[in-house]
Motif scaffolding. Structure first.
Motif, PDB file in Angstrom:
ATOM      1  N   LYS A   1      87.658 -20.558  44.718  1.00  0.00           N
ATOM      2  CA  LYS A   1      88.205 -21.890  44.990  1.00  0.00           C
ATOM      3  C   LYS A   1      88.137 -22.232  46.479  1.00  0.00           C
ATOM      4  N   HIS A   2      87.987 -21.214  47.300  1.00  0.00           N
ATOM      5  CA  HIS A   2      87.960 -21.396  48.749  1.00  0.00           C
ATOM      6  C   HIS A   2      86.569 -21.809  49.243  1.00  0.00           C
TER       7      HIS A   2
ATOM      8  N   SER B   1      94.604 -18.115  46.255  1.00  0.00           N
ATOM      9  CA  SER B   1      94.311 -19.398  46.903  1.00  0.00           C
ATOM     10  C   SER B   1      95.355 -19.711  47.969  1.00  0.00           C
ATOM     11  N   PHE B   2      96.624 -19.463  47.636  1.00  0.00           N
ATOM     12  CA  PHE B   2      97.711 -19.687  48.596  1.00  0.00           C
ATOM     13  C   PHE B   2      97.532 -18.826  49.838  1.00  0.00           C
ATOM     14  N   LEU B   3      97.163 -17.562  49.652  1.00  0.00           N
ATOM     15  CA  LEU B   3      96.994 -16.650  50.779  1.00  0.00           C
ATOM     16  C   LEU B   3      95.843 -17.091  51.684  1.00  0.00           C
ATOM     17  N   LEU B   4      94.729 -17.541  51.065  1.00  0.00           N
ATOM     18  CA  LEU B   4      93.598 -18.012  51.861  1.00  0.00           C
ATOM     19  C   LEU B   4      93.947 -19.299  52.611  1.00  0.00           C
TER      20      LEU B   4
ATOM     21  N   LEU C   1     107.807  -8.967  55.649  1.00  0.00           N
ATOM     22  CA  LEU C   1     107.958  -9.363  54.250  1.00  0.00           C
ATOM     23  C   LEU C   1     107.963 -10.878  54.158  1.00  0.00           C
ATOM     24  N   SER C   2     107.273 -11.411  53.147  1.00  0.00           N
ATOM     25  CA  SER C   2     107.267 -12.852  52.938  1.00  0.00           C
ATOM     26  C   SER C   2     107.167 -13.129  51.443  1.00  0.00           C
ATOM     27  N   SER C   3     106.995 -14.396  51.085  1.00  0.00           N
ATOM     28  CA  SER C   3     106.973 -14.801  49.681  1.00  0.00           C
ATOM     29  C   SER C   3     105.881 -15.831  49.444  1.00  0.00           C
ATOM     30  N   ILE C   4     105.225 -15.737  48.290  1.00  0.00           N
ATOM     31  CA  ILE C   4     104.216 -16.733  47.939  1.00  0.00           C
ATOM     32  C   ILE C   4     104.870 -18.033  47.471  1.00  0.00           C
ATOM     33  N   LYS C   5     106.199 -18.046  47.359  1.00  0.00           N
ATOM     34  CA  LYS C   5     106.919 -19.254  46.967  1.00  0.00           C
ATOM     35  C   LYS C   5     107.375 -20.065  48.178  1.00  0.00           C
ATOM     36  N   GLU C   6     107.067 -19.567  49.358  1.00  0.00           N
ATOM     37  CA  GLU C   6     107.440 -20.274  50.579  1.00  0.00           C
ATOM     38  C   GLU C   6     106.197 -20.482  51.427  1.00  0.00           C
ATOM     39  N   SER C   7     106.189 -21.524  52.225  1.00  0.00           N
ATOM     40  CA  SER C   7     105.046 -21.757  53.114  1.00  0.00           C
ATOM     41  C   SER C   7     104.965 -20.633  54.135  1.00  0.00           C
ATOM     42  N   PHE C   8     103.744 -20.276  54.499  1.00  0.00           N
ATOM     43  CA  PHE C   8     103.542 -19.206  55.468  1.00  0.00           C
ATOM     44  C   PHE C   8     102.490 -19.647  56.471  1.00  0.00           C
TER      45      PHE C   8
END
Length: 318
Positions: free
Chosen positions: A141-142, A113-116, A29-36
């Motif tokens: 955008k990628h 975009s964050f995930l890519l 589990l992770s969050s798009i509000k945190e760096s990954f």
């Protein structure tokens, strides 16, 4: 994003093995509000689009907002054949606040975009098909200058309806087509499984005008597999990357009763799996989504299991 909900471990249950034999034991589990930071090149990111506002606007039967979690519950029970180093990460759900579908689409584009940028392969769980606009914009955008992104849509519908009265589940590829038209570019769009009884003649005319590639449902079957494969190969040769979207209402209701617009006159899973094999093996797949699961009308979770099985196939083929 106030409309963002963190991933919930309660959606991931099944048999226990202590050896990660099942996907609910594998998932992180992770969050798009945190760096990954992905630890390898085979990191799969799941993100839910928990909305059926677009279906409601399109006069469909609501319930698809519950689709993402229903998919997770079936996927978690399935066997894990991923390598030890492969990552499967659940990033939670985006929801539609105050019926603001346009904001939700923009938020999805930002999340993709964050995930890519985090070196993951986004798999978006739907949710109504209006998510395709946000997903596409995030993927686009990628791209580097001059690179082309093709769309392959497994669907009974073109989803090329005009958005004169606002965006909805039937407008995403119309929105994309107009953006390309404004740049004097042609949309790279292929639709597989189109039904004449589910698309008005003006939609066919719009598709022809914008040079949309499509196969009618009667020609999208395992008996026509060589032709389907040839058309796919020809389409993919002309693009640098592929965005694949699977609308569950394209399947016959014998396989997918729990969708926003069910019909017995759809296609079967076998030809879709063979097509996905070709798409994945091309090395051009940039993002994928599975949409229009409506658990309210499902029978024995059959449609949720179909959606989960499609995702299971994709993540293990990658």
């Amino acid at each position: 994003m106030s409309n963002y909900k963190l991933a919930d471990k309660a959606n991931w249950k099944g048999r226990s093995s202590n050896q990660q034999l099942y996907l609910h034991e594998k998932v992180q589990l992770s969050s798009i509000k945190e760096s990954f930071t992905a630890t390898n090149t085979k990191t799969i990111a799941l993100l839910g689009y928990s909305s059926d506002e677009g279906v409601k606007r399109n006069l469909g039967r609501v319930g698809a907002a519950m689709g993402p979690d229903a998919i997770r519950k079936e996927l978690g029970k399935m066997s894990n054949h991923l390598s030890e180093v492969a990552q499967l990460v659940d990033f939670g759900n985006l929801e539609c606040e105050n019926q603001d579908l346009e904001k939700l689409q923009n938020d999805l584009a930002k999340a993709v975009s964050f995930l890519l940028e985090s070196d993951t392969m986004p798999i978006i769980l739907g949710g109504s098909h209006d998510l395709a606009y946000g997903h596409y914009i995030g993927l686009a955008k990628h791209l580097k200058n001059g690179e082309k992104l093709g769309i392959i849509n497994f669907d009974a519908h073109f989803d090329l309806r005009a958005n004169t009265n606002g965006n909805n589940s039937g407008t995403p590829f119309y929105q994309i087509a107009l953006e390309h038209e404004a740049k004097n570019e042609a949309i790279k769009y292929m639709a597989l499984g189109i039904r004449k009884d589910a698309n008005t003649k003006d939609l066919f005319e719009f598709a022809e005008k914008h040079k949309v590639n499509y196969l009618l449902q009667k020609h999208f079957g395992i008996n026509y597999l060589e032709h389907v494969q040839l058309r796919l190969i020809q389409f993919m040769e002309d693009v640098d990357y592929v965005y694949t979207t699977i609308d569950l209402d394209g399947f016959s209701s014998a396989f997918a009763p729990g969708v926003s617009a069910a019909s017995p006159m759809g296609f079967a899973p076998d030809v879709v799996l063979e097509s996905l094999k070709l798409i994945i093996d091309s090395g051009k797949l940039l993002g994928v989504d599975v949409v229009e699961l409506n658990p309210t009308y499902d029978i024995d979770d059959q449609t949720a299991k179909l959606a989960a099985s499609l995702i299971h196939y994709i993540i293990h083929r990658l």
